[in-house]
Design a protein around this motif. Structure first.
Motif, PDB file in Angstrom:
ATOM      1  N   ARG A 137      -2.733 -40.017 -29.758  1.00 54.11           N
ATOM      2  CA  ARG A 137      -2.087 -39.083 -29.029  1.00 54.11           C
ATOM      3  C   ARG A 137      -2.420 -37.899 -29.439  1.00 54.11           C
ATOM      4  O   ARG A 137      -2.600 -37.592 -30.817  1.00 54.11           O
ATOM      5  CB  ARG A 137      -0.816 -39.319 -28.936  1.00 54.11           C
ATOM      6  CG  ARG A 137      -0.001 -38.163 -28.317  1.00 54.11           C
ATOM      7  CD  ARG A 137       1.535 -38.459 -28.116  1.00 54.11           C
ATOM      8  NE  ARG A 137       1.696 -39.680 -27.054  1.00 54.11           N
ATOM      9  CZ  ARG A 137       1.759 -39.910 -25.826  1.00 54.11           C
ATOM     10  NH1 ARG A 137       1.817 -38.717 -25.110  1.00 54.11           N
ATOM     11  NH2 ARG A 137       1.853 -40.644 -24.938  1.00 54.11           N
ATOM     12  N   ILE A 138      -2.457 -36.797 -28.713  1.00 50.96           N
ATOM     13  CA  ILE A 138      -3.000 -35.535 -29.175  1.00 50.96           C
ATOM     14  C   ILE A 138      -1.556 -34.479 -28.540  1.00 50.96           C
ATOM     15  O   ILE A 138      -1.372 -34.674 -27.557  1.00 50.96           O
ATOM     16  CB  ILE A 138      -4.018 -34.699 -28.385  1.00 50.96           C
ATOM     17  CG1 ILE A 138      -5.515 -35.695 -28.961  1.00 50.96           C
ATOM     18  CG2 ILE A 138      -4.435 -33.199 -28.958  1.00 50.96           C
ATOM     19  CD1 ILE A 138      -6.525 -35.332 -28.075  1.00 50.96           C
ATOM     20  N   VAL A 139      -1.221 -33.778 -29.737  1.00 48.37           N
ATOM     21  CA  VAL A 139      -0.094 -32.753 -29.315  1.00 48.37           C
ATOM     22  C   VAL A 139      -0.508 -31.587 -29.350  1.00 48.37           C
ATOM     23  O   VAL A 139      -1.326 -31.091 -30.281  1.00 48.37           O
ATOM     24  CB  VAL A 139       1.277 -33.114 -29.958  1.00 48.37           C
ATOM     25  CG1 VAL A 139       1.171 -32.890 -31.582  1.00 48.37           C
ATOM     26  CG2 VAL A 139       2.491 -32.465 -29.513  1.00 48.37           C
ATOM     27  N   ALA A 140       0.293 -30.522 -28.695  1.00 43.67           N
ATOM     28  CA  ALA A 140       0.106 -29.156 -28.673  1.00 43.67           C
ATOM     29  C   ALA A 140       1.107 -28.230 -28.166  1.00 43.67           C
ATOM     30  O   ALA A 140       2.013 -28.844 -27.346  1.00 43.67           O
ATOM     31  CB  ALA A 140      -1.476 -28.822 -27.932  1.00 43.67           C
ATOM     32  N   ILE A 141       1.095 -27.056 -28.698  1.00 45.83           N
ATOM     33  CA  ILE A 141       2.045 -26.061 -28.005  1.00 45.83           C
ATOM     34  C   ILE A 141       1.094 -25.107 -27.341  1.00 45.83           C
ATOM     35  O   ILE A 141       0.306 -24.437 -28.258  1.00 45.83           O
ATOM     36  CB  ILE A 141       3.125 -25.589 -28.824  1.00 45.83           C
ATOM     37  CG1 ILE A 141       2.539 -24.966 -30.306  1.00 45.83           C
ATOM     38  CG2 ILE A 141       4.188 -26.591 -29.451  1.00 45.83           C
ATOM     39  CD1 ILE A 141       3.253 -24.086 -30.855  1.00 45.83           C
ATOM     40  N   GLY A 142       1.048 -24.993 -26.204  1.00 50.15           N
ATOM     41  CA  GLY A 142       0.048 -24.125 -25.492  1.00 50.15           C
ATOM     42  C   GLY A 142       0.982 -22.870 -24.951  1.00 50.15           C
ATOM     43  O   GLY A 142       2.059 -22.928 -24.299  1.00 50.15           O
ATOM     44  N   ARG A 143       0.073 -21.772 -24.704  1.00 49.01           N
ATOM     45  CA  ARG A 143       0.761 -20.493 -24.296  1.00 49.01           C
ATOM     46  C   ARG A 143       1.155 -20.789 -22.929  1.00 49.01           C
ATOM     47  O   ARG A 143       0.377 -21.478 -22.160  1.00 49.01           O
ATOM     48  CB  ARG A 143      -0.231 -19.544 -24.324  1.00 49.01           C
ATOM     49  CG  ARG A 143      -0.175 -18.865 -25.701  1.00 49.01           C
ATOM     50  CD  ARG A 143      -1.257 -17.647 -26.091  1.00 49.01           C
ATOM     51  NE  ARG A 143      -1.400 -16.983 -24.856  1.00 49.01           N
ATOM     52  CZ  ARG A 143      -2.605 -16.482 -24.425  1.00 49.01           C
ATOM     53  NH1 ARG A 143      -3.746 -16.874 -25.095  1.00 49.01           N
ATOM     54  NH2 ARG A 143      -2.779 -15.611 -23.375  1.00 49.01           N
ATOM     55  N   SER A 144       2.258 -20.539 -22.325  1.00 48.90           N
ATOM     56  CA  SER A 144       2.792 -20.867 -21.075  1.00 48.90           C
ATOM     57  C   SER A 144       1.948 -20.243 -20.046  1.00 48.90           C
ATOM     58  O   SER A 144       1.911 -21.257 -19.122  1.00 48.90           O
ATOM     59  CB  SER A 144       4.148 -20.217 -20.863  1.00 48.90           C
ATOM     60  OG  SER A 144       5.313 -20.700 -21.831  1.00 48.90           O
ATOM     61  N   GLU A 145       1.346 -19.234 -20.185  1.00 41.99           N
ATOM     62  CA  GLU A 145       0.418 -18.827 -18.931  1.00 41.99           C
ATOM     63  C   GLU A 145      -0.945 -19.603 -18.937  1.00 41.99           C
ATOM     64  O   GLU A 145      -1.603 -19.612 -18.032  1.00 41.99           O
ATOM     65  CB  GLU A 145      -0.113 -17.499 -19.015  1.00 41.99           C
ATOM     66  CG  GLU A 145      -0.707 -16.947 -20.269  1.00 41.99           C
ATOM     67  CD  GLU A 145       0.251 -16.623 -21.490  1.00 41.99           C
ATOM     68  OE1 GLU A 145      -0.250 -15.853 -22.394  1.00 41.99           O
ATOM     69  OE2 GLU A 145       1.408 -16.920 -21.506  1.00 41.99           O
ATOM     70  N   LEU A 146      -1.194 -20.492 -19.831  1.00 40.87           N
ATOM     71  CA  LEU A 146      -2.418 -21.440 -19.946  1.00 40.87           C
ATOM     72  C   LEU A 146      -1.981 -23.043 -19.716  1.00 40.87           C
ATOM     73  O   LEU A 146      -2.901 -23.698 -19.749  1.00 40.87           O
ATOM     74  CB  LEU A 146      -3.132 -21.210 -21.063  1.00 40.87           C
ATOM     75  CG  LEU A 146      -3.604 -19.868 -21.496  1.00 40.87           C
ATOM     76  CD1 LEU A 146      -4.034 -19.799 -22.939  1.00 40.87           C
ATOM     77  CD2 LEU A 146      -4.485 -19.466 -20.389  1.00 40.87           C
ATOM     78  N   VAL A 147      -0.755 -23.287 -19.187  1.00 42.45           N
ATOM     79  CA  VAL A 147      -0.622 -24.640 -19.110  1.00 42.45           C
ATOM     80  C   VAL A 147      -1.333 -25.304 -17.975  1.00 42.45           C
ATOM     81  O   VAL A 147      -1.517 -26.511 -18.248  1.00 42.45           O
ATOM     82  CB  VAL A 147       1.144 -24.966 -18.756  1.00 42.45           C
ATOM     83  CG1 VAL A 147       1.845 -24.459 -20.005  1.00 42.45           C
ATOM     84  CG2 VAL A 147       1.397 -24.287 -17.392  1.00 42.45           C
ATOM     85  N   GLY A 148      -1.682 -24.754 -16.970  1.00 42.86           N
ATOM     86  CA  GLY A 148      -2.577 -25.162 -16.012  1.00 42.86           C
ATOM     87  C   GLY A 148      -3.875 -25.827 -16.521  1.00 42.86           C
ATOM     88  O   GLY A 148      -4.487 -26.758 -16.108  1.00 42.86           O
ATOM     89  N   TYR A 149      -4.485 -24.782 -17.377  1.00 42.10           N
ATOM     90  CA  TYR A 149      -5.834 -25.295 -18.311  1.00 42.10           C
ATOM     91  C   TYR A 149      -5.367 -26.638 -18.738  1.00 42.10           C
ATOM     92  O   TYR A 149      -6.334 -27.507 -18.816  1.00 42.10           O
ATOM     93  CB  TYR A 149      -6.109 -24.049 -18.986  1.00 42.10           C
ATOM     94  CG  TYR A 149      -7.108 -24.642 -19.764  1.00 42.10           C
ATOM     95  CD1 TYR A 149      -8.617 -24.587 -19.104  1.00 42.10           C
ATOM     96  CD2 TYR A 149      -7.295 -24.848 -21.203  1.00 42.10           C
ATOM     97  CE1 TYR A 149      -9.998 -24.883 -19.885  1.00 42.10           C
ATOM     98  CE2 TYR A 149      -8.467 -25.355 -21.943  1.00 42.10           C
ATOM     99  CZ  TYR A 149      -9.593 -25.381 -21.348  1.00 42.10           C
ATOM    100  OH  TYR A 149     -10.698 -25.705 -21.941  1.00 42.10           O
ATOM    101  N   TYR A 150      -4.317 -26.773 -19.610  1.00 43.79           N
ATOM    102  CA  TYR A 150      -4.118 -27.721 -20.358  1.00 43.79           C
ATOM    103  C   TYR A 150      -3.833 -28.946 -19.593  1.00 43.79           C
ATOM    104  O   TYR A 150      -4.426 -30.246 -19.979  1.00 43.79           O
ATOM    105  CB  TYR A 150      -2.908 -27.489 -21.474  1.00 43.79           C
ATOM    106  CG  TYR A 150      -3.183 -26.685 -22.576  1.00 43.79           C
ATOM    107  CD1 TYR A 150      -3.773 -27.216 -23.665  1.00 43.79           C
ATOM    108  CD2 TYR A 150      -3.023 -25.146 -22.582  1.00 43.79           C
ATOM    109  CE1 TYR A 150      -4.002 -26.234 -24.660  1.00 43.79           C
ATOM    110  CE2 TYR A 150      -3.290 -24.663 -23.658  1.00 43.79           C
ATOM    111  CZ  TYR A 150      -3.649 -24.816 -24.601  1.00 43.79           C
ATOM    112  OH  TYR A 150      -4.033 -24.323 -25.896  1.00 43.79           O
ATOM    113  N   ALA A 151      -3.135 -28.858 -18.500  1.00 45.10           N
ATOM    114  CA  ALA A 151      -2.848 -29.778 -17.635  1.00 45.10           C
ATOM    115  C   ALA A 151      -4.136 -30.480 -17.080  1.00 45.10           C
ATOM    116  O   ALA A 151      -4.179 -31.812 -16.827  1.00 45.10           O
ATOM    117  CB  ALA A 151      -1.928 -29.381 -16.496  1.00 45.10           C
TER     118      ALA A 151
END
Length: 186
Positions: A137-151
Motif C-alpha cells: 500500500r502507498i499512502v500520501a497527503i496530496g495538495r487539495s487542488e491536485l487530488v484529481g491527478y492522484y485519483a
C-alpha cells in the motif's frame, strides 16, 4: 490534469535516478523555493533550504534534464515515522500501518516542467521501487487542488484533511495493485 501514458512521454531528455548526496542538497533548495516561497506552506528561512527528520530514512527519486534537477519524489519506507503522523493519528487511519505501507511525499516538479509528464515518470518510478521492496500500500497527503491527478493514478481519498501553512492536503492511499492498474506499463 490527465495522466499521460508512459509510452507517450518524451523522456529522451529526462533522466530518472536515485538522488546522490549532492542531489539532496539541490532538493532541499528546491523544496524551499516551492514549499516556502511559492506555496507558503513553510516560512522562508535564511538558509534557503527545507529539510526534516524523515530525510535520513527517505529515498529520493529525481528527474533531471541536461544535468539540472527538474523534479523529485520522496519515498518513506515502513519501520518508523511517516509525514502523515504529523497530521493524523494512526488509529484513525482507514488502512493498516504495517511492513507493507510506504509513503510517497513531496512530489515536486520545477515550474518550467509542470505538465510535461515529469510527475507521471516520478510516480511510476516510485511505484516500481515500492513494488520491488514488497510494498502493498502507498499512502500520501496530496495538495487539495491536485487530488484529481492522484485519483487518476489510483489513489482513493479518505475524507481526512490537513492544513500546513497556506496549503490544504488530503489523505489518500492506494494498494500497489490498484496503482499498477492505473499506470500503464512501459
Amino acid at each position: 490534469m490527465p495522466v499521460p501514458k508512459l509510452q507517450d512521454l518524451r523522456t529522451d531528455q529526462t533522466r530518472i535516478a536515485f538522488a546522490s548526496e549532492a542531489d539532496r542538497q539541490e532538493i532541499y533548495r528546491m523544496r524551499h523555493a516551492v514549499y516556502a516561497r511559492e506555496l507558503g506552506q513553510h516560512q522562508p528561512n535564511g538558509a534557503g533550504e527545507l529539510q526534516d527528520a524523515l530525510d535520513e530514512r527517505n529515498r529520493y527519486v529525481i528527474a533531471s534534464s541536461h544535468g539540472a534537477l527538474v523534479g523529485f519524489i520522496s519515498i518513506t519506507p515502513p519501520g518508523a515515522a511517516y509525514s502523515i503522523d504529523k497530521y493524523f493519528r494512526r488509529h484513525d487511519l482507514p488502512f493498516a500501518v504495517d511492513d507493507g505501507l510506504y509513503e510517497v511525499r513531496l512530489l515536486t516538479v520545477a515550474p518550467g516542467r509542470r505538465g510535461s509528464g515529469t510527475a507521471a515518470l516520478l510516480m511510476y518510478a516510485a511505484l516500481r521501487w515500492i513494488e520491488s521492496q514488497g510494498g502493498r500500500r502507498i499512502v500520501a497527503i496530496g495538495r487539495s487542488e491536485l487530488v484529481g491527478y492522484y485519483a487518476k493514478c489510483g489513489f482513493r481519498l479518505h475524507g481526512q484533511r490537513a492544513q500546513s501553512g497556506a496549503v490544504s492536503y488530503e489523505l489518500m492511499s492506494a494498494t500497489v495493485e490498484a496503482f499498477r492498474r492505473h499506470v500503464p506499463s512501459v
